[in-house]
Design an enzyme around this catalytic site. Structure first.
Site, mmCIF file in Angstrom:
data_model
loop_
_atom_site.group_PDB
_atom_site.id
_atom_site.type_symbol
_atom_site.label_atom_id
_atom_site.label_comp_id
_atom_site.label_asym_id
_atom_site.label_seq_id
_atom_site.Cartn_x
_atom_site.Cartn_y
_atom_site.Cartn_z
ATOM 1 N N PRO A 143 0.829 -1.209 0.000
ATOM 2 C CA PRO A 143 0.000 0.000 0.000
ATOM 3 C C PRO A 143 0.870 1.268 0.000
ATOM 4 C CG PRO A 143 0.208 -0.785 2.240
ATOM 5 C CD PRO A 143 1.100 -1.665 1.392
ATOM 6 N N TRP A 144 0.237 2.422 0.169
ATOM 7 C CA TRP A 144 0.943 3.698 -0.002
ATOM 8 C C TRP A 144 1.364 4.366 1.288
ATOM 9 C CZ3 TRP A 144 -2.377 6.540 2.740
ATOM 10 C CH2 TRP A 144 -3.751 6.296 2.635
ATOM 11 N N LYS A 168 4.895 -5.251 -6.653
ATOM 12 C CA LYS A 168 4.000 -4.237 -7.224
ATOM 13 C C LYS A 168 3.592 -3.243 -6.129
ATOM 14 C CE LYS A 168 -0.296 -3.708 -7.666
ATOM 15 N NZ LYS A 168 -0.247 -2.253 -7.418
ATOM 16 N N SER A 220 -5.956 -2.826 2.121
ATOM 17 C CA SER A 220 -7.246 -2.738 2.806
ATOM 18 C C SER A 220 -7.910 -4.112 2.915
ATOM 19 C CB SER A 220 -8.160 -1.784 2.043
ATOM 20 O OG SER A 220 -8.406 -2.318 0.764
ATOM 21 N N THR A 223 -9.761 -5.078 -0.394
ATOM 22 C CA THR A 223 -8.922 -5.650 -1.456
ATOM 23 C C THR A 223 -8.387 -7.013 -1.030
ATOM 24 O OG1 THR A 223 -8.276 -3.395 -2.009
ATOM 25 C CG2 THR A 223 -7.047 -5.142 -3.084
ATOM 26 N N GLU A 241 -2.081 -8.805 5.261
ATOM 27 C CA GLU A 241 -1.972 -7.818 6.355
ATOM 28 C C GLU A 241 -2.926 -6.698 6.003
ATOM 29 O OE1 GLU A 241 -0.431 -8.176 9.099
ATOM 30 O OE2 GLU A 241 0.919 -9.840 8.686
ATOM 31 N N CYS A 275 -1.590 1.398 9.675
ATOM 32 C CA CYS A 275 -2.554 0.323 9.958
ATOM 33 C C CYS A 275 -2.784 0.187 11.452
ATOM 34 C CB CYS A 275 -2.073 -0.982 9.349
ATOM 35 S SG CYS A 275 -0.409 -1.445 9.835
ATOM 36 N N GLU A 371 -12.434 2.416 9.780
ATOM 37 C CA GLU A 371 -11.019 2.796 9.805
ATOM 38 C C GLU A 371 -10.866 4.144 9.108
ATOM 39 O OE1 GLU A 371 -8.319 0.674 7.167
ATOM 40 O OE2 GLU A 371 -6.746 0.838 8.667
HETATM 41 P P1 NAD Z 1 -5.563 -0.989 -1.162
HETATM 42 O O1 NAD Z 1 -6.147 -2.270 -0.707
HETATM 43 O O2 NAD Z 1 -6.422 -0.050 -1.916
HETATM 44 O O3 NAD Z 1 -4.291 -1.245 -2.094
HETATM 45 C C1 NAD Z 1 -3.197 -2.017 -1.667
HETATM 46 C C2 NAD Z 1 -2.482 -2.576 -2.880
HETATM 47 O O4 NAD Z 1 -3.344 -3.507 -3.547
HETATM 48 C C3 NAD Z 1 -2.096 -1.554 -3.946
HETATM 49 O O5 NAD Z 1 -0.816 -1.887 -4.451
HETATM 50 C C4 NAD Z 1 -3.151 -1.765 -5.016
HETATM 51 O O6 NAD Z 1 -2.743 -1.360 -6.317
HETATM 52 C C5 NAD Z 1 -3.348 -3.257 -4.953
HETATM 53 N N1 NAD Z 1 -4.596 -3.762 -5.514
HETATM 54 C C6 NAD Z 1 -5.715 -3.083 -5.844
HETATM 55 N N2 NAD Z 1 -6.654 -3.931 -6.319
HETATM 56 C C7 NAD Z 1 -6.116 -5.174 -6.273
HETATM 57 C C8 NAD Z 1 -6.604 -6.468 -6.606
HETATM 58 N N3 NAD Z 1 -7.834 -6.669 -7.053
HETATM 59 N N4 NAD Z 1 -5.790 -7.519 -6.418
HETATM 60 C C9 NAD Z 1 -4.546 -7.358 -5.919
HETATM 61 N N5 NAD Z 1 -4.024 -6.153 -5.590
HETATM 62 C C10 NAD Z 1 -4.807 -5.071 -5.763
HETATM 63 O O7 NAD Z 1 -4.957 -0.313 0.153
HETATM 64 P P2 NAD Z 1 -4.336 1.141 0.317
HETATM 65 O O8 NAD Z 1 -5.464 2.121 0.285
HETATM 66 O O9 NAD Z 1 -3.188 1.291 -0.610
HETATM 67 O O10 NAD Z 1 -3.729 1.058 1.810
HETATM 68 C C11 NAD Z 1 -4.415 1.403 2.963
HETATM 69 C C12 NAD Z 1 -4.904 0.161 3.686
HETATM 70 O O11 NAD Z 1 -3.816 -0.716 3.966
HETATM 71 C C13 NAD Z 1 -5.520 0.454 5.043
HETATM 72 O O12 NAD Z 1 -6.690 -0.299 5.195
HETATM 73 C C14 NAD Z 1 -4.463 -0.020 6.033
HETATM 74 O O13 NAD Z 1 -4.936 -0.355 7.315
HETATM 75 C C15 NAD Z 1 -3.889 -1.180 5.315
HETATM 76 N N6 NAD Z 1 -2.570 -1.503 5.838
HETATM 77 C C16 NAD Z 1 -2.405 -2.648 6.569
HETATM 78 C C17 NAD Z 1 -1.166 -2.943 7.126
HETATM 79 C C18 NAD Z 1 -0.942 -4.188 7.951
HETATM 80 O O14 NAD Z 1 0.204 -4.549 8.171
HETATM 81 N N7 NAD Z 1 -1.985 -4.859 8.404
HETATM 82 C C19 NAD Z 1 -0.093 -2.076 6.919
HETATM 83 C C20 NAD Z 1 -0.301 -0.923 6.164
HETATM 84 C C21 NAD Z 1 -1.538 -0.648 5.621
#
Ligand code: NAD
Length: 469
Positions: A143-144, A168, A220, A223, A241, A275, A371
């Site tokens: 994620p970002w 990725k 998230s 996803t 995660e 997170c 969240e």
């Molecule tokens: P996101 O789920 O929108 O995206 C995460 C990644 O998944 C990106 O690289 C995205 O391009 C990719 N993605 C999108 N669609 C997909 C698909 N269908 N199949 C596979 N990959 C796909 O999350 P975000 O908005 O980038 O990040 C924020 C979220 O991440 C928050 O919910 C946060 O709590 C969570 N997070 C969790 C942890 C942890 O360790 N548990 C750590 C950091 C962030």
């Protein structure tokens, strides 16, 4: 403007197209990045597949040596990495440096771990030993919010165990990952590490790819569920995660001033986009007013601004989509509780939301139940401790949480009743590459970090020998 490239089969190559990367502190594009297409994704997986047997056949020491070389190479370019991280992600430079140093430490820590055979039985009639073998091609999707740290926590154990990898990053923070790819091109054999970038359109193809043996995903919960269904037809290994809604539970014997400062920091570091950030805080009724006032005082004094300015304490929200979501939450929160600090996005270019404290809000309000991933903190009052614990546990999430109290024995007992993968007592946020980290409930599946996190990138193989006679 630097010309960033993908890493496929040991070569730094252009993407099939280019995409703009926006600085969240200005809302303007400041750099282009390559954008891969599906055929480049397939090339990356094919390269990782063909590099796998030789890499898996290297000694673990040789692989650890390469990881150490990567750590040293990152350290040598720390200012460039930190500045790039601040420009693409938004976090203050000091926090970007911490992320980079933490990533270096994590790589070095994994490089010092071992996958020793485990003797399960050794007697006159049998010898039973469990070995750990690599899986094949790992897909790492990040994620970002912590683009580098979260990546190396996947990359280092995956490579140490003998897997090859296709990485990725999130579309809005591709640059630091591409920089890392640039270093990997000089360090690892061709195909061992591959980096592709997308505009949120290649994740599904990568997780479903038949030649990917394991998916390690951080992002998230929504996803994560898609990833889980995409790996199910082939029963690929998967680590998820996911999101969290961490609560901090304040007990009645704390010093309000010092604990409020720590809670404030754990709720607003990286503009709350963590997170495991504190996302709701439960305070005894007798200390509620004082606690709220202290949080509001800290939030009102915060310096919000562009992360490249050294004085900045809170940077912008990372991207426009998240900014719009947070503005909507602010609107709703203002209607369902009392805003005592912050409350409105800043009227300036970029995606700025000041630290916001909301009191007298119901558990059912979106800002408490969902969240928020922003520097908005709802403060909730409680009278009965059992009731507070039940309210905290009434969540689909279970990533982490914390309990705060001077009586450590009592605080530890309370901590054991919080339904989360990690519960801190008298701290919050501290992660360590040697300590396993996992989400309960819909916050994840599998483990990251620690020896158990390393095991996630292996297949356990039990060799069961019957001795003669
Ligand atoms: P996101 O789920 O929108 O995206 C995460 C990644 O998944 C990106 O690289 C995205 O391009 C990719 N993605 C999108 N669609 C997909 C698909 N269908 N199949 C596979 N990959 C796909 O999350 P975000 O908005 O980038 O990040 C924020 C979220 O991440 C928050 O919910 C946060 O709590 C969570 N997070 C969790 C942890 C942890 O360790 N548990 C750590 C950091 C962030």
């Amino acid at each position: 403007m630097k010309h960033f490239k993908l890493l496929i089969d040991g070569k730094l190559v252009d993407g099939a197209a280019e995409m703009a990367v926006v600085n969240p502190a200005t809302g303007e594009s400041f750099q282009t990045a390559p954008r891969a297409n599906e055929s480049q994704l397939n090339e990356a997986v094919a390269a990782a597949k063909s590099a796998y047997p030789a890499w898996a056949g290297c000694s673990a020491d040789a692989r650890a040596e390469k990881l150490r070389a990567l750590a040293v190479a990152i350290e040598a370019r720390l200012p460039e990495f930190s500045e790039t991280l601040t420009r693409e992600q938004g976090k203050p430079l000091a926090q970007a440096r911490v992320e980079m140093m933490t990533a270096v430490y994590s790589i070095k820590t994994f490089a010092s771990m071992a996958l020793s055979p485990r003797v399960l039985r050794e007697d006159e009639s049998s010898s039973i030993v469990e070995y750990r073998t690599p899986l094949g091609v790992v897909a790492a999707i990040t994620p970002w919010n912590f683009p580098v740290m979260l990546l190396v926590n996947k990359m280092a154990p995956a490579l140490l165990a003998g897997n090859t990898i296709v990485i990725k990053p999130a579309p809005t923070t591709p640059l630091t990952t591409l920089l890392l790819g640039e270093l990997c091109a000089d360090i690892f054999p061709a195909g061992v590490v591959n980096v592709i970038t997308d505009e949120n359109d290649l994740g599904a193809a990568l997780t479903a790819h038949p030649d990917v043996a394991k998916v390690s995903f951080t992002g998230s919960t929504a996803t994560g569920k898609k990833v889980l269904s995409s790996v199910s037809p082939s029963l690929k290994r998967v680590t998820l995660e996911l999101g969290g809604n961490d609560a901090a539970l304040i007990l009645d014997d704390v010093d309000v001033k010092s604990v409020a400062a720590k809670i404030y920091n754990a709720a607003t570091y990286n503009a709350g986009q963590i997170c495991v950030a504190v996302k709701r805080v439960y305070v005894p009724a007798a200390k509620y007013d004082e606690f709220c006032e202290e949080l509001a005082r800290l939030a009102s004094a915060a310096i919000v601004g562009d992360g490249v300015e050294e004085a900045t304490q809170i940077g912008p929200i990372q991207n426009r989509a998240q900014f719009e979501k947070v503005k909507q939450l602010l609107l709703e929160a203002g209607a369902s509780g009392k805003v005592i600090a912050g409350g409105q996005a800043l009227d300036r270019p970029g995606y700025f939301v000041p630290p916001t404290i909301i009191r007298d809000v119901l558990d059912s309000a979106s800002i408490v139940a969902e969240e928020q991933f922003s520097p908005i903190l709802p403060v909730l009052s409680y009278g009965d401790l059992d009731d507070a614990i039940a309210r905290i546990n009434n969540s689909v999430y279970g990533l982490a949480g914390s309990v705060w109290g001077d009586d450590l024995e009592r605080a530890q007992h309370v901590a054991q009743r919080i339904e989360s993968g990690t519960v801190w007592v008298n701290s919050h946020l501290g992660l360590d590459p040697l300590i396993p980290f996992r989400g309960a409930k819909q916050s994840g599946m599998g483990v990251e970090l620690g020896q158990e996190g390393l095991h996630e990138y292996t297949q356990a193989r039990v060799v069961n020998v019957t001795k003669a006679g």
